[in-house]
Structure formats: structure tokens, C-alpha cells
Write an enzyme that holds these catalytic residues in place. Structure first.
Site, PDB file in Angstrom:
ATOM      1  N   SER A 146       0.854  -1.186   0.000  1.00 32.85           N
ATOM      2  CA  SER A 146       0.000   0.000   0.000  1.00 32.85           C
ATOM      3  C   SER A 146       0.886   1.231   0.000  1.00 32.85           C
ATOM      4  O   SER A 146       2.060   1.170   0.401  1.00 32.85           O
ATOM      5  CB  SER A 146      -0.892   0.013   1.249  1.00 32.85           C
ATOM      6  OG  SER A 146      -1.510   1.273   1.434  1.00 32.85           O
ATOM      7  N   TYR A 159      -2.815  -0.358  10.542  1.00 30.78           N
ATOM      8  CA  TYR A 159      -2.830  -0.740   9.129  1.00 30.78           C
ATOM      9  C   TYR A 159      -1.512  -0.356   8.473  1.00 30.78           C
ATOM     10  O   TYR A 159      -0.913  -1.136   7.713  1.00 30.78           O
ATOM     11  CB  TYR A 159      -3.998  -0.061   8.426  1.00 30.78           C
ATOM     12  CG  TYR A 159      -4.091  -0.350   6.951  1.00 30.78           C
ATOM     13  CD1 TYR A 159      -4.708  -1.505   6.481  1.00 30.78           C
ATOM     14  CD2 TYR A 159      -3.577   0.541   6.016  1.00 30.78           C
ATOM     15  CE1 TYR A 159      -4.800  -1.775   5.122  1.00 30.78           C
ATOM     16  CE2 TYR A 159      -3.666   0.288   4.650  1.00 30.78           C
ATOM     17  CZ  TYR A 159      -4.278  -0.867   4.210  1.00 30.78           C
ATOM     18  OH  TYR A 159      -4.371  -1.128   2.851  1.00 30.78           O
TER      19      TYR A 159
END
Length: 255
Positions: A146, A159
């Protein structure tokens, strides 16, 4: 005109978490470039619906229902795919989750889910598939990282930690397995319109901020990740190993 370096004909690809969103788009994209795809999810109904949508596009996808956070289920499923359908030549570790709340209020239970889903699954599925690939001395593994592998935003610190781990784990996998003929790389998407980001997409204030913050000036569309996946899966990337490819409209390189 054909482009043999990017041709995936005859190769089988397992894409985890491919019932919707990015995983579904990648499975469809690899199939359109010749791969035979196996889609995966924990939810049988959603995964079957995804297979039905692919069939409507002329893609006959196989289905494998298993929980990527269960190492025993993973091992059994990989054995079943290889015995019943054939070798897994490409693995895309796409399954993942998000949970947003201020770090000081972050529930321990959600931390554990994030760790299991976003990190442990890469180990379980990656190891099970790599053992088969090592025996054949070839294979391509793509981990979904990501833009949060390099950046951070309020409310998603855990996250961010998991995606940083994905990037580093990709380096480690490549370091261990390249000598066996495996290529292990990662794709780091920026902000894409997916079910995982639905709340942000629907937040007019956030979307306006994102459009100003991103040099490309917009959200990404999931089909724009297909080219990166095809490249890293194909012979065009024969000497690319341990790399994280950012597909983010320039957000990670701009202040």
C-alpha cells in the site's frame, strides 16, 4: 500483434481475496492476458458471484474457498488446487482488511485481526505455494502492499504497520527464494475506489483533499492496477525481484 514478454497463457494464478475490489480486478486482468485464474475468498456466496461475473466476461475461473488466516486450511487448499487443477505459477497475496479509529482507542481485537489478515496470511499462503514453486524452480509471487507502506494518516496506524511489514516481508521472501527461481515483488496501490475505501470515497471533504494532494488529481480505478500485476507476473519482469511498485498517481513522491 502479440507481446510474448507479457503473455501469461498456460500459467495458473491464485488470487486471494478476489471476490471483489482489487483482487477481482487483478484476477480478471490476468485472465484477459491468458492466465487460468483461481479466485479465493472465505465467503462462498460472494466468491461464487464473482466467478459468475467473470464467466459473463468469457472467463472460466476456478474457485477455492479457504480462510487465509488458517494455516491448515491454506495448506490443504494449495494441495487441492495443485492436485486437481495443476501447478500454481502465479500467486497474488491480495487478501487484506482495514479498521479506522484513533490509535489510543484502537481495540486489541482489531489489532489481532489486522495482523492475521494483512501479515500472517502472506506467510501462510506464500510459504505453502512457494514450497511447490521451489520444487519446480520457478514462480511469481506478488504481495499487495500500500502507499501506507511509506506514508501514514491519522486513525490507521496499525494498518500502516502491517503494510510496512508487507513491503519488508517481500524483500525477505525475495532474498530467501530468488535462488530457487522465484520472483517475489509487491504492488503498493495509492487511493483506489474499492469497497474497502467506500467510506472515504463517499466523504466529499476527504475526496476533495485527496484530489488536491495527489498529483494526478483523482482517485485511482482498480483496472489501473492490472498492468503492474501483469508485468510482475510475466517474463518481462524476469530480473525484477524484491521490488515494491507504487501505483499511486504520484502521491508518495509529492509534498
Amino acid at each position: 500483434m502479440s507481446f510474448p514478454l507479457f503473455d501469461l497463457a498456460g500459467r495458473r494464478a491464485l488470487v486471494t481475496g478476489s471476490g471483489q475490489g482489487i483482487g477481482y480486478a487483478l484476477a480478471r486482468g490476468l485472465a484477459q492476458h491468458g492466465a487460468r485464474v483461481v479466485i479465493n475468498g472465505r465467503n462462498s456466496e460472494r466468491t461464487q458471484q464473482a466467478a459468475t461475473r467473470l464467466k459473463a466476461d468469457g472467463i472460466d475461473a476456478a474457485i477455492s474457498i479457504f480462510d487465509v488466516t488458517d494455516p491448515f486450511a491454506v495448506a490443504a487448499a494449495v494441495d487441492e488446487i495443485e492436485a486437481g487443477q495443476g501447478p500454481i505459477d502465479i500467486l497474488i497475496n491480495n487478501a487484506g482488511m482495514q479498521f479506522r479509529t484513533p490509535l489510543e482507542d484502537f481495540p486489541h481485537s482489531e489489532w489481532e485481526k489486522l495482523i492475521q489478515t494483512n501479515i500472517s496470511s502472506l506467510f501462510y499462503v506464500g510459504q505453502a505455494v512457494a514450497r511447490k514453486m521451489i520444487a519446480r524452480q520457478q514462480g511469481a509471487i506478488i504481495n499487495m502492499a500500500s502507499v501506507q507502506s511509506a506514508l501514514a494518516r491519522p486513525g490507521i496506524a496499525p494498518y500502516t504497520a502491517t503494510k510496512g511489514a508487507v513491503r519488508n516481508f517481500t524483500s525477505g521472501m525475495a532474498t530467501d527464494w530468488a535462488r530457487h527461481g522465484l520472483r517475489v515483488n509487491a504492488i503498493a496501490p495509492g487511493y483506489f475506489k474499492t469497497p474497502l475505501n467506500e467510506a472515504l470515497v463517499n466523504d466529499a471533504e476527504f475526496s476533495a483533499w485527496l484530489e488536491k494532494r495527489t498529483p494526478a488529481g483523482r482517485w485511482g480505478n482498480v483496472d489501473e492496477l492490472v498492468g503492474a500485476a501483469v508485468f510482475l507476473s510475466s517474463d518481462a519482469a524476469s530480473f525484477v525481484n524484491g521490488h515494491t511498485l507504487f501505483v499511486d498517481g504520484g502521491i508518495s513522491v509529492s509534498l
